[in-house]
Write an enzyme that holds these catalytic residues in place. Structure first.
Site, PDB file in Angstrom:
ATOM      1  N   ASP A  22      13.629  26.129  -5.242  1.00  0.00           N
ATOM      2  CA  ASP A  22      12.642  26.093  -4.276  1.00  0.00           C
ATOM      3  C   ASP A  22      11.416  25.002  -4.738  1.00  0.00           C
ATOM      4  O   ASP A  22      11.268  23.929  -4.414  1.00  0.00           O
ATOM      5  CB  ASP A  22      12.007  27.381  -4.040  1.00  0.00           C
ATOM      6  CG  ASP A  22      12.899  28.308  -3.249  1.00  0.00           C
ATOM      7  OD1 ASP A  22      14.091  27.989  -3.411  1.00  0.00           O
ATOM      8  OD2 ASP A  22      12.814  29.330  -2.792  1.00  0.00           O
ATOM      9  N   GLU A  48      14.019  40.302  -9.424  1.00  0.00           N
ATOM     10  CA  GLU A  48      14.273  39.172  -9.293  1.00  0.00           C
ATOM     11  C   GLU A  48      14.188  38.013 -10.140  1.00  0.00           C
ATOM     12  O   GLU A  48      15.085  37.206 -10.334  1.00  0.00           O
ATOM     13  CB  GLU A  48      13.626  38.631  -7.840  1.00  0.00           C
ATOM     14  CG  GLU A  48      14.017  37.441  -7.231  1.00  0.00           C
ATOM     15  CD  GLU A  48      12.949  37.018  -6.293  1.00  0.00           C
ATOM     16  OE1 GLU A  48      12.033  37.835  -6.004  1.00  0.00           O
ATOM     17  OE2 GLU A  48      13.400  36.059  -5.264  1.00  0.00           O
TER      18      GLU A  48
HETATM   19  C1  6A9 Z   1      12.306  34.519   3.079  1.00  0.00           C
HETATM   20  C2  6A9 Z   1      11.085  36.606   3.494  1.00  0.00           C
HETATM   21  C3  6A9 Z   1      10.980  40.132   3.356  1.00  0.00           C
HETATM   22  C4  6A9 Z   1      14.821  32.580  -3.172  1.00  0.00           C
HETATM   23  O1  6A9 Z   1      18.092  35.174  -3.517  1.00  0.00           O
HETATM   24  C5  6A9 Z   1      17.890  34.413  -2.257  1.00  0.00           C
HETATM   25  C6  6A9 Z   1      17.023  33.194  -2.353  1.00  0.00           C
HETATM   26  C7  6A9 Z   1      17.770  32.067  -3.343  1.00  0.00           C
HETATM   27  O2  6A9 Z   1      18.821  31.654  -2.810  1.00  0.00           O
HETATM   28  C8  6A9 Z   1      16.626  31.100  -3.855  1.00  0.00           C
HETATM   29  O3  6A9 Z   1      17.366  30.211  -4.757  1.00  0.00           O
HETATM   30  N1  6A9 Z   1      15.616  33.706  -2.917  1.00  0.00           N
HETATM   31  C9  6A9 Z   1      15.487  31.684  -4.330  1.00  0.00           C
HETATM   32  O4  6A9 Z   1      14.628  30.587  -4.661  1.00  0.00           O
HETATM   33  C10 6A9 Z   1      14.950  34.507  -1.916  1.00  0.00           C
HETATM   34  C11 6A9 Z   1      14.918  33.771  -0.632  1.00  0.00           C
HETATM   35  C12 6A9 Z   1      14.026  34.420   0.689  1.00  0.00           C
HETATM   36  C13 6A9 Z   1      13.784  33.378   1.716  1.00  0.00           C
HETATM   37  C14 6A9 Z   1      13.654  33.985   3.014  1.00  0.00           C
HETATM   38  C15 6A9 Z   1      12.126  35.651   3.922  1.00  0.00           C
HETATM   39  C16 6A9 Z   1      11.602  38.067   3.791  1.00  0.00           C
HETATM   40  O5  6A9 Z   1      10.702  38.949   3.275  1.00  0.00           O
END
Ligand code: 6A9
Length: 778
Positions: free
Chosen positions: A513, A745
């Protein structure tokens, strides 16, 4: 499922499936395999839920009334705000057994799941749920009773029958029954020694994603009219939802049994008693022992680690497997620019698709994420190869005719209800690291090293044969759409080069990100991480081709791409900085940027103020001097020869406390970077700009281990760093788990404290592979 030519002509390319036989149609995924995975705890977004792997299923789930500050709250969907002090699977085998513990204030609930198939059972067999509720030192009158709500809902709208008008379970244990194609007649029974009161509500609605609201409304109206906390015992005609309120004094235990194929002469009584009471206890105990034995034979931690760590290791695999979900629906795709597609909406619908997948986090991200899944499978294939192949197969079947796979899979109303509108649309210009190749590479190497039985090897090979054209298309997608200007260079396309609100424009598709790439996105960029992912992909394609085609290797040759991308001199020319000994991105860049407040005025009137980026120096084409996870990609990919002085430089960067090293793992971005812990906008706190992430630490650790085993002058140095980093990661995650009740996380680089989403049982669970020292081999 292959669409006709006429339809194809009308269908925009972006939502056209890749024209090849589906992987999930392979014989290995039919028959017994498919049936054995029919029912499961495939609803990871609820605290406890069951469904079948079929688009419109009969679903079951549990709610209860939690009490906080003298008020009742419905607990159902995993919500962080419910503030449970811990919850998660303590054991789960991904197939027919799981045990979960949830602590809500003073109340501890345990949910066990067991599946059992008898000759008389219908398709997919029978299952039982045991719910046990205990109190730990309650003091409030309200808390002596517990109200559980167990529901069944038919997604296809079929009516459910009620066991009887008044439910006295000591007279008759039947709660509900029905008929379903596939499984025949079924019955649901409640068995308990406790003194329980059961009430019900039968409802008819096509919308099952807001069941918590329905139950809450039902209860509230009863409370207002009759001043009692109890469902109305009303059955709407042809209800497709039945909710049973089970109330009793704590401690309380109750078994709920589902039998399918419940026609005459099917020994229903006997089957029910086998799945309840003492007999259920015995079976659960047996499954628990089998889980423990399998855990030890897979990961062999008993001689290596203390029981506190092993406890966390078990929670890691149990939650990974217990978090597996089955989803069905259509992704919303944003209409590609420069396309002549006409649509009433601002999006296109992907074809209706099934996805069987693990998820990063049950409360926060209970859906499939492409690059997360590759990491998840590193754990899962070691536990259950066939579950892993099934999951990877589902993902590869989502590839479109252009070789693109949507990054985030939001399938169905339940999944959609968890996602804010601005994150729903998927963009066909965006990639995501092809981590599924990490898994395939492990499998190919596993075959070479005789890690699999003959029949497992056959399954992997036939899988790869069917998957091959899809993998080629996927590779081609990256190798065309993400190309850079120079030969052998790539960059993540789609970064925003117009934004004035971001300190550094994000690169969501990279998965990292806000990790800083060049300050000014242009076509001249070269991204080190993507280049290395491409090497992994090419190398993996090459070994897959060798394995499955033997002499008849197809014309397309991946070895030359792999050769080009692994060439050390070329890499150094394009990305190495002699002064710092680090690898860097290349691009149009300046370090002199900052966010500052700008007041917006209309005439003399102040309107608002906003944070905007100021650029204090003209950007230039050069290496982008941020040390962090991206700069370690050549190290992770093991391009650096073990005798090179550059290897020593990498080891120095890793082990330097003023740069990447902390007592809790490696920082995502060096302390010395100009972007270290900088906010990206007013609302975007630093994410991949300092905190410690487990997936990247796992990759780095794998390479440290690799270099500690290779001959070379830096072998001992690599070993020492490896051991210390491994200890740090394990100690910190274990300690956080015991302090907070959760896996997190990311972990804060100053104190090691868990950050971001809790119950992040996705790639943070790789800590188990770190405990087991199970790494990817090349
Ligand atoms: C947001 C909000 C309840 C961010 O683990 C999933 C991803 C990874 O693939 C990515 O590398 N996470 C990491 O930088 C979380 C992404 C959440 C995005 C959607 C929605 C919901 O809130």
């Amino acid at each position: 499922h292959l669409i006709s030519t006429a339809e194809e002509a009308r269908r925009p390319r972006v939502v056209t499936p890749f024209p090849a036989p589906r992987i999930m149609d392979l014989p290995q995924f039919q028959g017994e395999h498919k049936e054995s995975l029919y029912w499961g705890t495939y609803r990871p977004h609820v605290y406890f839920g069951i469904r079948a792997r079929t688009p419109l299923s009969l679903v079951a789930g549990l709610m209860w009334l939690g009490v906080k500050d003298g008020r009742y709250f419905i607990r159902h969907i995993c919500q962080d705000s419910d503030d449970l002090s811990t919850y998660g699977w303590t054991s789960h085998n991904g197939r027919d057994f799981g045990h979960q513990v949830l602590v809500d204030q003073d109340m501890t609930l345990a949910t066990s799941f067991l599946k059992y198939k008898e000759d008389d059972s219908g398709y997919g067999g029978d299952w039982a749920v045991r719910i046990n509720v205990q109190n730990q030192g309650w003091n409030d009158e309200m808390q002596k009773n517990v109200h559980l709500f167990f529901y069944l809902a038919e997604e296809d709208g079929n009516a459910l029958s009620l066991g009887g008008d008044t439910l006295d379970i000591h007279e008759n244990s039947l709660l509900a029954s029905g008929l379903r194609t596939g499984i025949g007649e079924w019955q649901l029974h409640l068995k308990s020694k406790a003194d329980l009161e059961v009430h019900y509500s039968g409802l008819r609605t096509p919308h099952i994603h807001n069941l918590s609201d329905l139950v809450q409304e039902n209860l509230a109206s009863q409370l207002i009219r009759f001043n009692r906390l109890q469902l109305p015992d009303i059955y709407q005609s042809s209800s497709n939802i039945l909710v049973f309120q089970i109330s009793g004094r704590i401690p309380l235990e109750t078994d709920i049994v589902f039998v399918s194929g419940a026609g005459e002469n099917s020994r229903v009584e006997e089957r029910i008693s086998n799945l309840a009471g003492v007999s259920l206890t015995n079976q659960l105990n047996k499954k628990q022992r089998e889980f423990d034995v399998k855990f030890e034979s897979c990961f062999q931690l008993a001689d290596k680690l203390d029981s506190n760590s092993i406890h966390v290791g078990k929670a890691a695999i149990a939650n990974m497997l217990g978090g597996i979900g089955y989803f069905y629906g259509q992704s919303k795709i944003s209409i590609p620019k420069n396309s002549n597609v006409k649509s009433h909406d601002d999006f296109l619908l992907y074809w209706p698709a099934e996805l069987y997948t693990a998820v990063p986090s049950r409360p926060f991200f209970p859906r499939g994420f492409l690059w997360d899944e590759g990491f998840h499978q590193l754990l899962i294939w070691r536990w259950d190869l066939h579950i892993s192949l099934d999951i990877v197969g589902h993902w590869l079947d989502l590839i479109n005719i252009d070789g693109w796979i949507p990054r985030e899979q939001i399938l169905g109303a339940e999944a959609l209800s968890k996602v804010p509108a601005e994150f729903v649309l998927q963009h066909s210009s965006n990639g995501n690291p092809p981590t599924l190749f990490l898994v395939l590479r492990d499998l190919v190497n596993g075959i070479k090293k005789n890690k699999f039985t003959a029949s497992e090897s056959n399954d992997i090979i036939s899988f790869l044969q069917q998957a091959f054209v899809r993998l080629e298309a996927w590779f081609q997608w990256f190798n065309t759409t993400q190309l850079g200007k120079d030969v052998g260079s790539y960059y993540w396309h789609g970064r925003d080069n117009l934004t004035i609100r971001e300190l550094n424009p994000k690169t969501l598709s990279s998965g990292l990100d806000d990790y800083p790439h060049a300050s000014h996105p242009t076509e001249d960029e070269r991204h080190l991480d993507l280049r290395c992912w491409m090497l992994l992909a090419a190398d993996c394609m090459n070994s897959v081709a060798e394995l499955i085609w033997k002499e008849n290797k197809p014309e397309k040759d991946y070895s030359s791409t792999s050769y080009l991308l692994s060439d050390f001199d070329t890499l150094n020319q394009m990305h190495f900085d002699h002064a710092s000994g680090a690898y860097f991105d290349f691009g149009n860049h300046t370090e002199k940027v900052r966010l500052s407040w700008k007041e917006n005025m209309i005439g003399n009137n102040y309107v608002n103020r906003e944070l905007v980026r100021e650029v204090l120096e003209r950007p230039e084409l050069k290496l982008v001097p941020h040390v962090g996870y991206v700069s370690l990609f050549p190290f992770m990919t093991r391009i650096i020869p073990s005798e090179s002085w550059i290897l020593e430089k990498q080891l120095d960067l890793i082990s330097n406390r003023s740069i990447l090293w902390t007592n809790y793992g490696l920082r995502s971005l060096a302390k010395t970077s100009s972007m270290y812990m900088k906010r990206n906008t007013e609302h975007d706190a630093p994410y991949w700009r300092g905190p410690i992430w487990m997936n990247m630490n796992y990759m780095i650790l794998s390479s440290l281990r690799h270099y500690s085993l290779e001959n070379g002058p830096y072998r001992d140095k690599a070993r020492a760093i490896y051991e210390e980093l491994r200890d740090n990661l394990i100690r910190n995650v274990v300690q956080n788990y015991h302090q907070t009740g959760f896996l997190w996380e990311q972990y804060d680089q100053k104190q090691g404290k868990g950050k971001g989403a809790r119950v992040f049982t996705g790639w943070t669970s790789l800590v188990l592979l770190i405990m087991a020292e199970a790494y990817n081999e090349m």
